[in-house]
Design a protein around this motif. Structure first.
Motif, mmCIF file in Angstrom:
data_model
loop_
_atom_site.group_PDB
_atom_site.id
_atom_site.type_symbol
_atom_site.label_atom_id
_atom_site.label_comp_id
_atom_site.label_asym_id
_atom_site.label_seq_id
_atom_site.Cartn_x
_atom_site.Cartn_y
_atom_site.Cartn_z
ATOM 1 N N LEU A 56 -1.040 17.413 -15.822
ATOM 2 C CA LEU A 56 -1.080 16.611 -14.605
ATOM 3 C C LEU A 56 -1.764 15.261 -14.812
ATOM 4 N N LEU A 57 -3.005 15.323 -15.270
ATOM 5 C CA LEU A 57 -3.795 14.095 -15.319
ATOM 6 C C LEU A 57 -3.281 13.108 -16.368
ATOM 7 N N SER A 58 -3.114 13.563 -17.597
ATOM 8 C CA SER A 58 -2.657 12.647 -18.651
ATOM 9 C C SER A 58 -1.273 12.130 -18.322
ATOM 10 N N ASP A 59 -0.438 13.025 -17.798
ATOM 11 C CA ASP A 59 0.912 12.595 -17.442
ATOM 12 C C ASP A 59 0.850 11.551 -16.337
ATOM 13 N N PHE A 60 -0.055 11.758 -15.377
ATOM 14 C CA PHE A 60 -0.185 10.807 -14.273
ATOM 15 C C PHE A 60 -0.594 9.426 -14.803
ATOM 16 N N LYS B 59 0.839 -1.196 0.000
ATOM 17 C CA LYS B 59 0.000 0.000 0.000
ATOM 18 C C LYS B 59 0.873 1.245 0.000
ATOM 19 N N GLN B 60 1.868 1.198 0.866
ATOM 20 C CA GLN B 60 2.787 2.328 0.992
ATOM 21 C C GLN B 60 3.524 2.551 -0.333
ATOM 22 N N ALA B 61 3.971 1.442 -0.934
ATOM 23 C CA ALA B 61 4.731 1.555 -2.190
ATOM 24 C C ALA B 61 3.867 2.201 -3.279
ATOM 25 N N ILE B 62 2.582 1.823 -3.335
ATOM 26 C CA ILE B 62 1.694 2.387 -4.358
ATOM 27 C C ILE B 62 1.478 3.871 -4.098
ATOM 28 N N LYS B 63 1.244 4.198 -2.835
ATOM 29 C CA LYS B 63 1.011 5.600 -2.497
ATOM 30 C C LYS B 63 2.241 6.436 -2.824
ATOM 31 N N GLU B 64 3.392 5.896 -2.446
ATOM 32 C CA GLU B 64 4.618 6.650 -2.711
ATOM 33 C C GLU B 64 4.830 6.834 -4.207
ATOM 34 N N ALA B 65 4.465 5.797 -4.977
ATOM 35 C CA ALA B 65 4.604 5.907 -6.440
ATOM 36 C C ALA B 65 3.721 7.045 -6.943
ATOM 37 N N ALA B 66 2.463 7.094 -6.448
ATOM 38 C CA ALA B 66 1.535 8.135 -6.894
ATOM 39 C C ALA B 66 2.051 9.513 -6.487
ATOM 40 N N ILE B 67 2.493 9.616 -5.235
ATOM 41 C CA ILE B 67 2.966 10.922 -4.749
ATOM 42 C C ILE B 67 4.186 11.367 -5.552
ATOM 43 N N SER B 68 5.081 10.425 -5.814
ATOM 44 C CA SER B 68 6.300 10.838 -6.525
ATOM 45 C C SER B 68 5.975 11.308 -7.947
ATOM 46 N N VAL B 69 5.044 10.618 -8.617
ATOM 47 C CA VAL B 69 4.666 11.049 -9.973
ATOM 48 C C VAL B 69 4.001 12.433 -9.917
ATOM 49 N N LEU B 70 3.092 12.604 -8.957
ATOM 50 C CA LEU B 70 2.379 13.878 -8.867
ATOM 51 C C LEU B 70 3.321 15.021 -8.476
ATOM 52 N N ASN B 71 4.237 14.710 -7.549
ATOM 53 C CA ASN B 71 5.182 15.745 -7.104
ATOM 54 C C ASN B 71 6.042 16.285 -8.241
#
Ligand code: GDP
Length: 684
Positions: free
Chosen positions: A619-623, A454-466
């Motif tokens: 943001l969105l398409s890149d995400f 769960k943490q790994a997925i969240k971190e992946a999302a945060i890092s992409v968004l950041n």
């Protein structure tokens, strides 16, 4: 021939890893001896390295399963603890330290653990051998231990002394063989002396004739006989200084050789020397392994058939490994993200941002146009962000007939809206919405039970968004910049915003009404009326010195009363404004100063339209493009084998599936290797 032994040791080690198959054991050599009998010295002289824990109180608490691999390609001795994932160790002091730590990790009151330490030593100098150094069997048994512990120690050791293992019973020459605890234990497990090799150490400490007597032992005959060795150089020897490491072993070999050469006549026809011992061990192990191979083939085959059957029935032969399970997880996640991307696109972005800006517009209107009561402002902390730049009045319809005043008021309100930091606001809004959706997505799958993933997925999302956050916020802010200076409105835009404003105000009206009704219901209609009248009278009498009767309303009730008055006022204003918006005045954009609700709505719409263009692309398409790749990176390649295994085996069904498959594969591997070795043997 050596090679065959190695292959058989390999087969043995494969079978050791087959869960629960305790009877699938190829023979190994089990070394027993009482303390100070020279057991460690014998093992170390076979390996050519000092690596065993020393010291009188250092009792072995776990069996050490030692696999020696003759590897001509390795430059020196290399040690490995496969279970600890420690490989390529060349420092044997370090090996010794690991062994000490592993032994000391067994609590003192448990004395021994049945869980063996697996140690592999590869060297061009060692023979292919499989040896087990047993826990302080004899010494502990002899020591002052509670009976339950003695029983436990015995159980751990007895398992290893069973057939088909070969017992290496070590006794020191300076102790009477009648007192040899090792021989006693060996006789219990192997009464006919068929699987025991007797080792007599410290031959240098007794007269050669006495030594000879021991080696030709008639009292305790062993079919495989006795071997005499000198495994340590006596410290007093002046010719050989005390040496360490490999030097010590070379010196030991020389001393031993010299000793037997000097006493050639006495020891002729007997088995003596560590060199000979090694050869004997290789021969004996190879023979007993070969003998065990054919029955083992049948046993493995039976076990394999049973496992395959279960695998077919329970899992329909479906292939599954921890890595595959993880890959499936990633694929599923990617699918979910794809589905999510279809549900959360430009229209959703728009409505998200629009409703946020609608709220800001309502807050602004309340602050600049409809304001009267403080509580409303208090209830909307967002408002406190805005600056108060002028006295506030409550109702447009009662406005002073001062055009510049209203022009300026609308300009200020518009500036408040365009300068709230739409870039950051909208980017944060979208980022948070995505992260919330990802959370929802994770929680709808089995992944919710695994914190690490769960943490790994969240971190992946945060890092992409950041990575995109700042540039997106800046881009959006840049693009809405023109609206900070001028806003041109078309008729069509005006008419759409008029409709939208009416809807918005109606909705606001409904919400205010609901809030009012709730208070009315909780306080009671009559009582509320009384409180409201009381408060209104109080307000009207401000400044007058009339003593008013306290009607016994609690501070809580007074507060509710104030809220109700505020809501009632707000209802009145909203109704008034709705009438205004629906009037013919507000049909025309030229009257925008009299219809600020519509004008601010136009602004909000323009800001939204412009912002989402960039939010969508930047943001969105890149995400949606980068997130699955980041996931692949973090879950597919960055996790250790152990982490992946822990994840996969968290689900009991998956665990059983994978373990059954692993078992099947190990058995298949063992069987094919057994077949190979037997085919070679046939040819020889
Ligand atoms: P363990 O307790 O059975 O493992 O025995 P060790 O291998 O530690 O040896 C006990 C003691 O006997 C040590 O001090 C060794 O130096 C000594 N020792 C071992 N082998 C020989 C040998 O062949 N000759 C002599 N004189 N001493 C030895």
């Amino acid at each position: 021939m050596l090679n065959l032994t190695r292959q058989m040791i390999e087969i043995r080690n494969i079978l050791l890893n087959v869960n629960g198959a305790t009877d699938l054991r190829l023979p190994s050599i089990v070394v027993i001896g009482s303390q100070s009998s020279g057991k460690s010295s014998v093992l170390e002289s076979i390996v050519g390295q000092e690596f065993l824990p020393k010291g009188s109180n250092m009792v072995t608490r776990r069996p050490i399963e030692l696999t020696l691999v003759n590897d001509p390609s390795s430059a020196s001795e290399i040690a490995e603890f496969p279970a600890l994932k420690m490989f390529n160790m060349t420092d044997f002091q370090q090996v010794q330290k690991v062994l000490v730590d592993l032994n000391l990790a067994v609590p003192h009151d448990e004395a021994v653990s049945a869980d063996p330490i697996q140690l592999t030593i590869k060297s061009p100098k060692v023979p292919d051998l499989s040896l087990v150094d047993l826990p302080g069997y004899i010494q502990v048994e002899a020591a002052d231990q509670p009976t339950t512990l003695k029983t436990k120690i015995r159980e751990v050791c007895d398992k290893y002394l069973e057939e088909p293992n070969i017992i290496l019973a070590i006794s020191a020459a300076d102790v009477d063989l009648a007192n040899s605890a090792a021989l006693r234990a060996a006789r219990r497990a192997d009464p006919r002396g068929e699987r025991t090799i007797g080792i007599i150490t410290k031959l240098d400490l007794v007269e050669p004739d006495v030594a000879r007597g021991m080696l030709t032992n008639k009292k305790y005959p062993l079919k495989m006989g006795y071997v005499g060795v000198i495994t340590k150089i006596p410290k007093s020897t002046s010719i050989f200084q005390r040496k360490t490491g490999v030097q010590a072993f070379i010196a030991q070999q020389n001393t031993e050789r010299m000793f037997f050469r000097e006493n050639k006549d006495v020891f002729s026809g007997l088995s003596v020397g560590t060199k000979l011992l090694k050869k004997k061990l290789i021969r004996v192990l190879e023979r007993s392994m070969s003998n065990a191979l054919r029955p083992m083939q049948q046993q493995v085959l039976n076990e394999l058939e049973e496992t395959s059957y279960k695998f077919k029935v329970e899992f329909n032969d479906r292939d599954l490994t921890c890595e595959k399970y993880m890959a499936q997880t990633i694929d599923n996640l990617k699918m979910e993200i794809k589905e999510f991307s279809e549900k959360f696109g430009r229209p959703e972005l728009k409505s998200l941002l629009r409703s946020e800006l609608d709220q800001k517009v309502l807050d602004l209107l309340a602050l600049r146009y409809w304001n009267k009561s403080e509580p409303y402002i208090k209830k909307n902390p967002a408002i406190s962000d805005y600056e108060f730049e002028e006295p506030q009045i409550s109702e447009l319809s009662n406005a002073k007939n001062d055009e510049t005043f209203w022009h300026r008021k609308l300009d200020l309100s518009t500036a408040n809206l365009t300068k709230i930091g739409v870039g950051r606001l909208s980017t944060t809004l979208v980022t948070e919405a995505i992260l919330t959706e990802i959370d929802v997505l994770i929680n709808s799958t089995d992944l919710r039970n695994n914190d690490m993933i769960k943490q790994a997925i969240k971190e992946a999302a945060i890092s992409v968004l950041n990575q995109r956050y700042n540039s997106t916020a800046d881009q959006v802010e840049n693009c809405i910049k023109p609206f900070k200076y001028e806003i041109e409105v078309e008729d069509r835009e005006w008419s759409l915003s008029r409709k939208h404003s009416i809807l918005l105000l109606n909705e606001e009206l409904r919400e205010v009404q609901v809030a009012y009704d709730v208070i009315k219901k909780t306080v009671g209609g009559n009582k509320l009326k009384q409180i409201m009248t009381y408060i209104e009278n109080e307000n009207n009498s401000v400044g007058q010195t009339i003593e008013r009767e306290n009607l016994g309303f609690s501070p809580g009730l007074i507060l509710r009363g104030r809220e109700a008055i505020f809501l009632k006022d707000r209802l009145a204003i909203l109704n008034l404004r709705l009438k205004g918006l629906q009037s013919s005045t507000c049909k025309h954009k030229e009257n925008k100063f009299k219809c600020p609700e519509i004008f601010l709505d136009v602004v909000a719409e323009k800001l939204t339209q412009t912002a989402i263009l960039f939010l969508n692309v930047e943001l969105l398409s890149d995400f949606y493009y980068s997130f699955p790749r980041e996931l692949e990176k973090r879950l597919g390649t960055k996790l250790t084998t152990e982490e992946i295994e822990n994840y996969a085996k968290q689900d009991p069904k998956v665990k059983r599936h994978i373990e059954l498959q692993e078992r099947k594969e190990l058995l298949e591997l063992a069987l094919s290797k057994i077949d190979d070795v037997m085919a070679i043997q046939k040819r020889l």
